[in-house]
Design a protein around this motif. Structure first.
Motif, PDB file in Angstrom:
ATOM      1  N   ASP A  18       7.411   7.799  -4.314  1.00  0.00           N
ATOM      2  CA  ASP A  18       6.681   6.612  -3.576  1.00  0.00           C
ATOM      3  C   ASP A  18       5.712   6.338  -4.574  1.00  0.00           C
ATOM      4  O   ASP A  18       5.095   5.185  -4.509  1.00  0.00           O
ATOM      5  CB  ASP A  18       6.230   6.843  -2.202  1.00  0.00           C
ATOM      6  N   ARG A  21       6.090   2.822  -7.095  1.00  0.00           N
ATOM      7  CA  ARG A  21       6.048   1.521  -6.981  1.00  0.00           C
ATOM      8  C   ARG A  21       4.998   0.634  -7.765  1.00  0.00           C
ATOM      9  O   ARG A  21       4.146   1.123  -8.012  1.00  0.00           O
ATOM     10  CB  ARG A  21       5.580   1.376  -5.460  1.00  0.00           C
ATOM     11  N   ARG A  63      -2.079   7.679  -4.718  1.00  0.00           N
ATOM     12  CA  ARG A  63      -1.495   6.330  -4.842  1.00  0.00           C
ATOM     13  C   ARG A  63      -2.403   5.231  -4.894  1.00  0.00           C
ATOM     14  O   ARG A  63      -2.410   4.085  -5.642  1.00  0.00           O
ATOM     15  CB  ARG A  63      -0.218   5.822  -3.966  1.00  0.00           C
TER      16      ARG A  63
END
Length: 152
Positions: A18, A21, A63
């Motif tokens: 993830d 992205r 992130r």
């Protein structure tokens, strides 16, 4: 009857992929790395809760930090190229422009080769190359804008 939205929604479990992205983290050229990285939070050592199952908090925080870091790095790289376009001797600026254009061409060729790779490894290579290609194009464009401003 009022149902809590959280009870009806599936919980999303984030995994390392993830973090893939958006564009990958930029590759910073050695010649401008010290200037570009100055004052940037590098997201090293993000650990807020070692007990958290599957490290969800850490993945989310990393992130967010990485997206902010990468955006700042990209802006500073383009700004550095723009300033080089304005300030370096015109002959050197033209050489730099030619060098960046050669990098773009090479990355485009690697992208063509990577299009034949299958599976997750092929995806990762294309993802990485695409990010490098876009960053290099934007650096070249910023350098060109600096050179244009000088000429005007």
């Amino acid at each position: 009857m009022d149902v809590d939205k959280q009870d009806t929604m599936e919980e999303t479990i984030l995994v390392g992929d993830d973090l893939m992205r958006g564009p990958p983290s930029p590759v910073i050229p050695k010649e401008i790395a010290s200037h570009v990285l100055e004052g940037i939070e590098l997201c090293d050592g993000l650990q807020i809760n070692d007990i958290e199952p599957f490290c969800q908090d850490e993945i989310v925080l990393y992130r967010q930090c990485a997206e902010k870091r990468d955006k700042e790095i990209r802006e500073k790289m383009q700004d550095s190229e723009y300033k080089l376009g304005i300030s370096m001797p015109l002959e050197e600026a033209n050489e730099r422009s030619t060098q960046l254009q050669s990098e773009v061409t090479l990355l485009e060729r690697w992208m063509i080769l990577a299009s034949g790779l299958e599976g997750m490894e092929g995806f990762r290579q294309r993802w990485s190359l695409h990010g490098q290609l876009e960053d290099t194009r934007k650096r070249l464009e910023a350098l060109g804008h600096g050179m244009e401003k000088r000429e005007n």
